[in-house]
Structure formats: structure tokens, C-alpha cells
Scaffold this active site. Structure first.
Site, short mmCIF file in Angstrom:
data_model
loop_
_atom_site.label_atom_id
_atom_site.label_comp_id
_atom_site.label_asym_id
_atom_site.label_seq_id
_atom_site.Cartn_x
_atom_site.Cartn_y
_atom_site.Cartn_z
N LYS A 1 -22.80 -2.59 4.84
CA LYS A 1 -21.79 -2.22 5.85
C LYS A 1 -22.45 -1.53 7.05
O LYS A 1 -22.18 -1.88 8.21
CB LYS A 1 -20.75 -1.29 5.21
CG LYS A 1 -19.91 -0.52 6.21
CD LYS A 1 -18.92 0.43 5.56
CE LYS A 1 -19.41 1.82 5.31
NZ LYS A 1 -19.43 2.75 6.44
N ASN A 2 -23.31 -0.55 6.76
CA ASN A 2 -23.85 0.25 7.86
C ASN A 2 -24.93 -0.46 8.66
O ASN A 2 -25.46 0.08 9.62
CB ASN A 2 -24.34 1.61 7.33
CG ASN A 2 -23.17 2.47 6.89
OD1 ASN A 2 -22.02 2.16 7.21
ND2 ASN A 2 -23.44 3.53 6.15
N ARG B 1 -16.38 5.42 12.65
CA ARG B 1 -17.47 6.00 13.41
C ARG B 1 -18.39 4.94 14.05
O ARG B 1 -18.82 5.08 15.19
CB ARG B 1 -18.28 6.86 12.42
CG ARG B 1 -19.49 7.50 12.95
CD ARG B 1 -19.17 8.84 13.53
NE ARG B 1 -20.37 9.53 13.95
CZ ARG B 1 -20.36 10.61 14.69
NH1 ARG B 1 -19.23 11.13 15.09
NH2 ARG B 1 -21.47 11.19 15.06
N CYS C 1 -14.73 8.79 8.31
CA CYS C 1 -14.42 9.56 7.10
C CYS C 1 -14.32 11.05 7.40
O CYS C 1 -15.00 11.56 8.28
CB CYS C 1 -15.53 9.34 6.08
SG CYS C 1 -15.39 7.76 5.23
N ARG D 1 -18.51 15.84 13.03
CA ARG D 1 -19.38 14.70 13.35
C ARG D 1 -19.51 14.59 14.87
O ARG D 1 -18.86 13.78 15.52
CB ARG D 1 -18.84 13.42 12.73
CG ARG D 1 -18.79 13.55 11.22
CD ARG D 1 -18.44 12.28 10.55
NE ARG D 1 -19.57 11.35 10.51
CZ ARG D 1 -19.48 10.12 10.01
NH1 ARG D 1 -18.34 9.68 9.54
NH2 ARG D 1 -20.54 9.33 9.98
N ASP E 1 -24.71 9.60 1.26
CA ASP E 1 -23.67 8.64 0.88
C ASP E 1 -23.64 8.37 -0.63
O ASP E 1 -22.79 7.61 -1.10
CB ASP E 1 -23.83 7.33 1.66
CG ASP E 1 -23.49 7.52 3.14
OD1 ASP E 1 -22.89 8.55 3.49
OD2 ASP E 1 -23.83 6.64 3.94
N ARG F 1 -12.69 0.08 3.03
CA ARG F 1 -13.53 0.14 4.24
C ARG F 1 -14.98 -0.18 3.89
O ARG F 1 -15.73 -0.60 4.77
CB ARG F 1 -13.48 1.54 4.85
CG ARG F 1 -12.16 1.88 5.48
CD ARG F 1 -12.26 3.20 6.20
NE ARG F 1 -13.46 3.24 7.01
CZ ARG F 1 -14.09 4.35 7.37
NH1 ARG F 1 -13.65 5.51 6.99
NH2 ARG F 1 -15.17 4.30 8.10
C1 EPZ Z 1 -24.34 7.22 9.39
O1 EPZ Z 1 -23.41 8.03 10.13
C2 EPZ Z 1 -23.52 6.50 8.34
N1 EPZ Z 1 -22.48 5.71 8.98
C3 EPZ Z 1 -22.88 7.49 7.37
O2 EPZ Z 1 -22.28 6.74 6.33
C4 EPZ Z 1 -23.98 8.36 6.76
O3 EPZ Z 1 -23.38 9.35 5.95
C5 EPZ Z 1 -24.81 9.02 7.86
O4 EPZ Z 1 -25.33 8.01 8.77
C6 EPZ Z 1 -26.00 9.81 7.34
O5 EPZ Z 1 -26.83 8.97 6.60
C7 EPZ Z 1 -22.78 4.54 9.53
O6 EPZ Z 1 -23.91 4.09 9.56
C8 EPZ Z 1 -21.65 3.75 10.06
P1 EPZ Z 1 -25.76 10.78 11.55
P2 EPZ Z 1 -23.90 8.75 11.48
O7 EPZ Z 1 -25.58 10.77 13.02
O8 EPZ Z 1 -24.97 7.96 12.09
C9 EPZ Z 1 -25.55 15.25 12.99
C10 EPZ Z 1 -20.56 6.03 4.90
O9 EPZ Z 1 -20.00 6.57 3.92
N2 EPZ Z 1 -25.28 14.71 14.33
O10 EPZ Z 1 -27.04 10.23 11.02
O11 EPZ Z 1 -22.70 9.05 12.26
C11 EPZ Z 1 -24.40 15.00 12.01
O12 EPZ Z 1 -23.40 15.96 12.15
C12 EPZ Z 1 -20.84 6.81 6.15
O13 EPZ Z 1 -20.88 4.83 4.91
C13 EPZ Z 1 -25.34 15.56 15.42
O14 EPZ Z 1 -25.60 16.76 15.27
O15 EPZ Z 1 -24.53 10.06 10.89
C14 EPZ Z 1 -25.12 15.05 10.69
O16 EPZ Z 1 -25.29 16.36 10.28
C15 EPZ Z 1 -20.26 8.17 6.14
N3 EPZ Z 1 -25.09 15.04 16.66
C16 EPZ Z 1 -26.49 14.46 11.01
O17 EPZ Z 1 -26.63 14.55 12.44
C17 EPZ Z 1 -24.83 13.73 16.85
O18 EPZ Z 1 -24.63 13.31 18.01
C18 EPZ Z 1 -26.68 13.04 10.59
O19 EPZ Z 1 -25.56 12.25 11.02
C19 EPZ Z 1 -24.78 12.86 15.75
C20 EPZ Z 1 -25.02 13.38 14.49
#
Ligand code: EPZ
Length: 420
Positions: free
Chosen positions: A22-23, A92, A116, A121, A307, A399
Site C-alpha cells: 500500500k505505502n 495521508r 490514521c 502528523r 506499523d 484501507r
Molecule cells: C509513512 O507515513 C506511512 N504512511 C505510515 O504508515 C508509517 O507509520 C510512517 O511512514 C512511518 O514509517 C505511508 O507511507 C502512506 P513519517 P509518513 O513522515 O510518511 C514526523 C500505515 O499504517 N514528521 O515518516 O506520514 C512524524 O510526526 C501508515 O500504513 C515531522 O515531524 O510518516 C513522525 O514522528 C500509518 N514532520 C516521523 O516524522 C513532517 O513533516 C515519521 O513520520 C513529517 C513527519
């Protein structure tokens, strides 16, 4: 709305086919906006998030046709630049259309994304990256408005308080493919889905080096073409079925997987006493009666994935001894704990750690799914609980897990979907 009912206590046995990630497919679909021509994407899972992304692409004037696990995508000559709240707010990954739109059209208007409920986020890293490439950004009425006469390559440090960001790395990588000059993304995310997207972009004609490491270099090109691509297997679905085999003391062969993508989980399950064998595209998991408690800390790839945190928590709930599960990516991602407690789990939260005292048995109960992976954790708990578990609000599962009840039933689970 649907609910899933499970009669616990059946050992899972047999073979299961893992679907495309999915991702990976969601950003790849966003990347098709960059091409002047048709792309064909294969191994696409049939998921609600994929349907939502298709609707967003159609809104932007992309022609999309679907045939089983294949999607044909062809952007129109004149694309629209507005991605609406009604669709973007539901997931997202839809925010990933921002980079390609601004790169291709010089402007984009994309609603602030949803997804989610797993804690804060932010989108600051996405915006920081685009600003560094020369875009002007304003936020008004819930929309991010981005404009740029031309994007220019830059050195960008994409580090947040919790480390790298998967989707921000992808968004900036896509934007930089058509920018003028060289972009260097430092502290880039190394997840396999980032690498899959880089492979797709490279086939399209992009010049990308270093995907899979913390430093990605992109040399901008003038245009990109449509291509054929097969999406990598879903490592989180893989991990969920591995834990399903472990929790039911079952014996399951997982097919169409990349075993190396799950090394962190394989290491933890092996320490817990589960027998695991890796083959080229297969993983064999044999559960054991007597498991050992383990401590797990979630980290960016190649660390243990956030995840799979909820799912491993379910396993530790019925493992004798004390386990500590610490969440370093989303410190508030523990909504499943109160529902697991309803089933007899003994867990207490201390900051961003769940301290679990394993119990002999869980007992089936009505529970509420709060997000995608929490829903999976409740299903896993239901598979091993005594009696009947009813999981409500299962639309979250749809989803991200393709044909979940069908796959689990084929392995011997007593699971069915009903109307609430
Ligand atoms: C991706 O989300 C995945 N989603 C998430 O999977 C997954 O949990 C996450 O990566 C972490 O592995 C998709 O790929 C669609 P991040 P993403 O930006 O990219 C912080 C699932 O269940 N951050 O890597 O949105 C954030 O708060 C979903 O399939 C900032 O600070 O996650 C977190 O602490 C849920 N500023 C960390 O970075 C930003 O602008 C990592 O989040 C963006 C993120």
C-alpha cells in the site's frame, strides 16, 4: 458499517499470498502525474486507499483504468492543480500529489491531509523541502498553496524531531526530478517503499542516486515518460501474517515476499522462540508453545517498524513474562491498548512505552478498531482469544489489508464479516 467476528483458538496452517505494498503504490500513483504518457502499474492491492488515490487522480484529469491488479494511468495534457479536502482528508499519502503537481505545473493547491489517528502528523518537512527548491507557500482555508516559476535543485536536510520522514522524502524526491540542477536530500528515509518509488522514477527517466541510504541525489531532467512497474510486496502485511502464525502457534508459508524487508521482525520473533526460515521469495513461520518475552523499540527502517508495533503488542500480551514496547515514531500510537485490556491483556503505559505482563489467555470481547494497524492487532488477539471477538469499525482495515478475512479463513481461522 461492517464488523468482523472471530471465534478464537484455531491454529493457522497453510499458504498465504502477500499483496503489493500500500505505502509503495500510493506515492507511485502520485508520481504518474510527472509523466507525459501512460504508465502501467502491476501488483496493485485492492484497497480503499488505492480507490481514493484513483479518485484524486481523476479529479486532477488523469485517465485511470483498472483491470484486476493492474492499473493504467494516463495524465491529460492539461492537468488540474487542486486536490480537494473531501478526498485528501481521508488519507495521508494523498499529500504526495503536491510535489509532482508543483514540479509539473508550477502550482498546486492541496488540502492538508488526514489519515490514521495515531498522534500529531505535521507536514513541516514537506514544506521545508519545497521551499528549499524555491517554491512559495501559503496555507489558507485548510489548503496548502504552492507556486514556483521554476524549481531549482538544492541541498536539503530533511530531519524532524523523530528522524527521517518517509512521505516527505518521497514528495521532495518527486518534485526534484523535474527541477533545474542537482538536489541532495540529507537524512532521507531509507524505507523499501522509498526505494521502490526511486526505481519507478528512474525507469521514467529520472536521475536518482542513493535511494535506500540517508543521502539521495537527484539530477533534474526536462521530462519524464510513462513506464511499466510492478509494486514491491507489502512488508507490513507480511509482518502481520507472520505474527498471526506466531500468535496461533501455527505453521504458515508466506509467498511473494522480500524476506530482507522484515529482518527486524524476524530477529525479534526468533528471539521470542518462533522458528523462521527465509527463502528467496518466501518466509516459513512455525509458532511454538513456549515463547519468551522481548523488548521492542520502533525506529525508522531498517529498525522495527511502527506499523507492526500494535501487532507485536498483541503477541506479547500472551507471552509469559514482562515485555516493554517503546514507540519512537508516534509516541501516542497506543489506542489499541485499552481495547486489548478489554480482552484481558495486562498492559500499562509509561510515557511512550507499553509494559506488558503476559497472561495465559485472552478472552473474546466486543472491541473498537481505532486505526489501520490497531485493527490488525485486535484481529490477531481475536484469533487466539477464548470465545468470540467482535471488531467494530473495520473500515480502517479495508484501507490497508486486501481480502483479510478470505486470507485468514483459507489458513483455518473462523472469521467472518457481518453488518453491525
Ligand atoms: C509513512 O507515513 C506511512 N504512511 C505510515 O504508515 C508509517 O507509520 C510512517 O511512514 C512511518 O514509517 C505511508 O507511507 C502512506 P513519517 P509518513 O513522515 O510518511 C514526523 C500505515 O499504517 N514528521 O515518516 O506520514 C512524524 O510526526 C501508515 O500504513 C515531522 O515531524 O510518516 C513522525 O514522528 C500509518 N514532520 C516521523 O516524522 C513532517 O513533516 C515519521 O513520520 C513529517 C513527519
Amino acid at each position: 458499517m461492517d464488523k468482523i467476528t472471530i471465534e478464537g483458538g484455531r491454529r493457522l496452517r497453510g499458504d498465504v499470498e502477500i499483496s503489493g505494498a500500500k505505502n509503495s503504490v500510493l506515492p507511485i500513483l502520485a508520481a504518474t502525474l510527472l509523466a507525459e504518457g501512460e504508465s502501467v502499474i502491476e501488483n496493485v492491492p485492492d484497497l480503499r486507499d488505492v480507490s481514493t488515490m484513483i479518485k484524486i487522480l481523476r479529479t486532477l484529469r488523469v485517465h485511470v483504468a483498472r483491470e484486476k491488479d493492474k492499473i493504467y494511468v494516463k495524465p491529460a495534457r492539461s492537468l488540474k492543480h487542486v486536490a480537494p479536502y473531501k478526498l485528501v482528508s481521508t488519507m495521508r499519502a494523498s499529500f504526495c500529489v503536491l510535489g509532482p503537481l508543483v514540479s509539473r505545473l508550477g502550482k498546486a493547491e492541496v488540502s492538508i491531509p488526514g489519515g490514521c489517528v495515531i498522534g500529531a502528523r505535521p507536514i513541516d518537512l514537506h514544506l521545508k523541502g519545497l521551499k528549499a527548491l524555491g517554491a512559495q507557500i501559503t496555507i489558507k482555508h485548510g489548503y496548502v498553496n504552492v507556486s514556483a516559476h521554476t524549481l531549482k535543485g538544492a541541498d536539503i536536510f530533511l530531519g524532524g524531531t523523530c528522524g527521517s520522514s518517509v512521505l516527505a522524502t518521497m514528495n521532495i524526491m518527486m518534485a526534484a526530478t523535474l527541477a533545474r540542477g542537482r538536489t541532495r536530500i540529507e537524512n532521507a528515509a531509507c524505507e523499501p517503499e522509498v526505494v521502490d518509488l526511486a526505481h519507478f522514477l528512474t525507469k521514467m527517466g529520472a536521475h536518482i542516486k542513493g535511494a535506500g541510504s540517508h543521502l539521495i541525489e537527484i539530477q533534474g531532467v526536462k521530462k519524464l515518460k510513462g513506464v511499466h512497474h510492478t509494486v514491491v510486496p507489502d512488508r507490513i502485511e507480511t509482518g502481520t501474517y507472520m505474527i498471526a502464525a506466531a500468535i496461533t502457534r501455527g505453521d504458515v508459508m508466506l509467498h511473494n515476499v522480500v524476506p530482507e524487508h522484515n529482518n527486524a521482525l524476524i530477529d525479534k520473533l526468533t528471539r521470542s522462540g518462533i522458528a523462521i526460515k527465509k527463502y528467496k521469495n518466501k518466509i516459513h513461520v512455525q509458532g511454538k508453545q513456549r515463547l519468551h518475552p522481548i523488548d521492542v523499540t520502533t525506529l525508522p527502517y531498517p529498525g522495527f517498524p511502527t506499523d507492526l508495533q500494535a501487532q507485536i503488542t498483541s503477541l506479547m500480551c500472551i507471552t509469559p513474562g514482562i515485555s516493554v514496547i517503546t514507540e519512537k515514531i508516534y509516541p501516542d500510537r497506543f489506542i489499541h491498548i485499552s481495547e486489548l485490556s478489554r480482552m484481558g491483556a495486562r498492559v500499562f503505559l509509561e510515557g511512550a512505552s507499553a509494559i506488558i505482563t503476559g497472561v495465559k489467555k485472552l478472552s473474546g470481547a466486543p472491541v473498537m478498531a481505532s486505526d489501520l494497524r490497531a485493527s490488525a492487532a485486535l484481529i490477531l488477539a481475536g484469533l487466539v482469544a477464548e470465545g468470540c471477538t467482535e471488531v467494530y469499525r473495520v473500515y480502517h482495515l479495508d484501507r490497508g489489508y486486501e481480502r483479510l478475512e478470505e486470507k485468514l479463513s483459507a489458513l483455518g481461522a473462523h472469521i467472518r464479516r457481518e453488518k453491525e
